[in-house]
Enzyme design. Sequence first.
Site, short mmCIF file in Angstrom:
data_model
loop_
_atom_site.label_atom_id
_atom_site.label_comp_id
_atom_site.label_asym_id
_atom_site.label_seq_id
_atom_site.Cartn_x
_atom_site.Cartn_y
_atom_site.Cartn_z
N GLN A 1 0.82 -1.22 0.00
CA GLN A 1 0.00 0.00 0.00
C GLN A 1 0.85 1.26 0.00
O GLN A 1 0.45 2.30 -0.53
CB GLN A 1 -0.97 -0.03 1.18
CG GLN A 1 -1.97 -1.16 1.12
CD GLN A 1 -2.75 -1.17 -0.19
OE1 GLN A 1 -3.47 -0.22 -0.52
NE2 GLN A 1 -2.61 -2.25 -0.97
N HIS B 1 1.54 3.10 -3.37
CA HIS B 1 0.61 4.00 -4.04
C HIS B 1 1.11 5.43 -4.08
O HIS B 1 0.98 6.11 -5.09
CB HIS B 1 -0.75 3.98 -3.33
CG HIS B 1 -1.64 2.85 -3.73
ND1 HIS B 1 -2.36 2.83 -4.90
CD2 HIS B 1 -1.93 1.69 -3.11
CE1 HIS B 1 -3.05 1.71 -4.98
NE2 HIS B 1 -2.81 0.99 -3.90
N GLU C 1 -8.99 2.48 6.14
CA GLU C 1 -9.55 2.11 4.84
C GLU C 1 -9.49 0.59 4.67
O GLU C 1 -10.49 -0.06 4.35
CB GLU C 1 -8.76 2.80 3.73
CG GLU C 1 -9.21 2.43 2.33
CD GLU C 1 -8.26 2.94 1.26
OE1 GLU C 1 -8.70 3.02 0.10
OE2 GLU C 1 -7.10 3.26 1.57
N HIS C 2 -8.31 0.03 4.84
CA HIS C 2 -8.09 -1.42 4.75
C HIS C 2 -7.61 -1.92 6.11
O HIS C 2 -6.64 -1.38 6.66
CB HIS C 2 -7.02 -1.77 3.72
CG HIS C 2 -7.25 -1.18 2.37
ND1 HIS C 2 -6.54 -0.09 1.89
CD2 HIS C 2 -8.11 -1.54 1.37
CE1 HIS C 2 -6.94 0.19 0.67
NE2 HIS C 2 -7.89 -0.67 0.33
N ASP D 1 -8.02 -5.24 -3.82
CA ASP D 1 -7.77 -4.22 -4.83
C ASP D 1 -8.21 -4.67 -6.22
O ASP D 1 -8.54 -3.84 -7.07
CB ASP D 1 -6.27 -3.88 -4.88
CG ASP D 1 -5.84 -2.99 -3.72
OD1 ASP D 1 -6.71 -2.34 -3.12
OD2 ASP D 1 -4.63 -2.95 -3.43
N HIS E 1 -52.59 21.51 9.25
CA HIS E 1 -52.26 20.11 8.98
C HIS E 1 -53.45 19.22 9.30
O HIS E 1 -53.83 18.34 8.52
CB HIS E 1 -51.05 19.67 9.81
CG HIS E 1 -49.73 20.15 9.30
ND1 HIS E 1 -49.42 21.47 9.14
CD2 HIS E 1 -48.63 19.45 8.89
CE1 HIS E 1 -48.19 21.58 8.67
NE2 HIS E 1 -47.69 20.37 8.50
#
Length: 439
Positions: free
Chosen positions: A263, A266, A332-333, A366, A425
């Site tokens: 990761q 990236h 995230e992961h 992924d 109403h």
Amino acid sequence: MIQTIDLRGRARDRATLRRLIPRPILDIDVASSSARDLIGDVSERGESALLEQSERFDGVRPQHVRVNADAIDAALAALDPAVRAALEEAIRRVRAASAAQVPVATRTEFGSGALVEQRWHPVERVGLYVPGGKAVYPSSVVMNVVPAQVAGVRSIALASPAQRQYDGAVHPTILAAAGLLGITEVYAMGGAGAIGAFAHGVPSIGLEPVDVVTGPGNIFVAAAKRLVKGLVGIDSEAGTTEILVIADASADARLVAADLVSQAEHDEAAASLLVTDSAPFAAAVERELPAIVASTAHSERVATALGGPQSAVVLVDDLEAAADFSNVYGPEHLELQVEDVAALLPLIHSAGAVFVGPHSPVSLGDYLAGSNHVLPTGGGARFSSGLGAFTFLRPQQIVTYSETALETVAPHIVALSTAEDLPAHGEAVTARFAPRPVD
């Protein structure tokens, strides 16, 4: 190479943990000022702003912002057969998993003639963002497009940055993936400007505003999505990637190190964290990292990410403390590489996606797990979810009451409308039962 944060013996309340969590120095709030200017420029000047932003950030000026359909067809025809087979398998798996996310319509009856139905209705038009800076992401085409198609979205537009090595065109593998899925509306535009273009529209290139914007990107894309939220819907602020691994002494240090590196590949701002209750295991992972980093293609980028303030080895007293840390971080992961997963998994509440066991690395998610890789970052998993078919669906309540059913609840409506000092109403209900005047 990577910092160590020792939380053993420390308080585990949420406030304390939030202060100690490692995060990148550049956060969404800092990036918002730049993103706001870029979005405003696109809103005011449209295509001209997009072309100038491509020159500025991508180093190339596209000949056309909107991609010609022939270019998509040509890219698909030239696609490597092995890559095509992999994409087709990913499409099959993501389509099956996405179909399972579509809620069923329900009917609730409150006696004869009193019915509330709930249906799930797709949005009309979406803009899907596929990043294209340091890597090529045809997998993100799949992850964005397939859930939208499964949800029944009728109009789909896709954007990806112009590529200097292709004279300002969208990367051909991105175009080929779009072609595989039947997407013909593709734009060579990237970053915050692309998000702004989706939200506001660009009439000169035929880009109509969308209802929902989805897709991962860098910190500026995440900031832009935050800024347009409300004008359009978004999936989540899916920014720079994160991995958090909870591991104990039973895990394989080499595999954990490899996952942290995967990761970090990236982006220099990517976050890689190991949380463990075993100091010897932590040391073993740290010994594995240098050789793995040195041997990978993007070693310099990886080393920067691992050495940044956002990455760390975190020592905790036990796995319950590891779960507490993870839940506050909201990764995230999240990988769980522990001996007793059955005991740990129920303690996990906040994660974009959870990968269980040594043979379920984030890389699987992924590409080919069938799950979606567009996931919330920056702690967003504490309150939002990853992309799915449900992202493009809205629940709508359909109310059908007969005269008798309305008459049954009329006194309650009148009582509540009177209590709220909104008598009209109640009068709108009693009018239906009052005698009609005779002409």
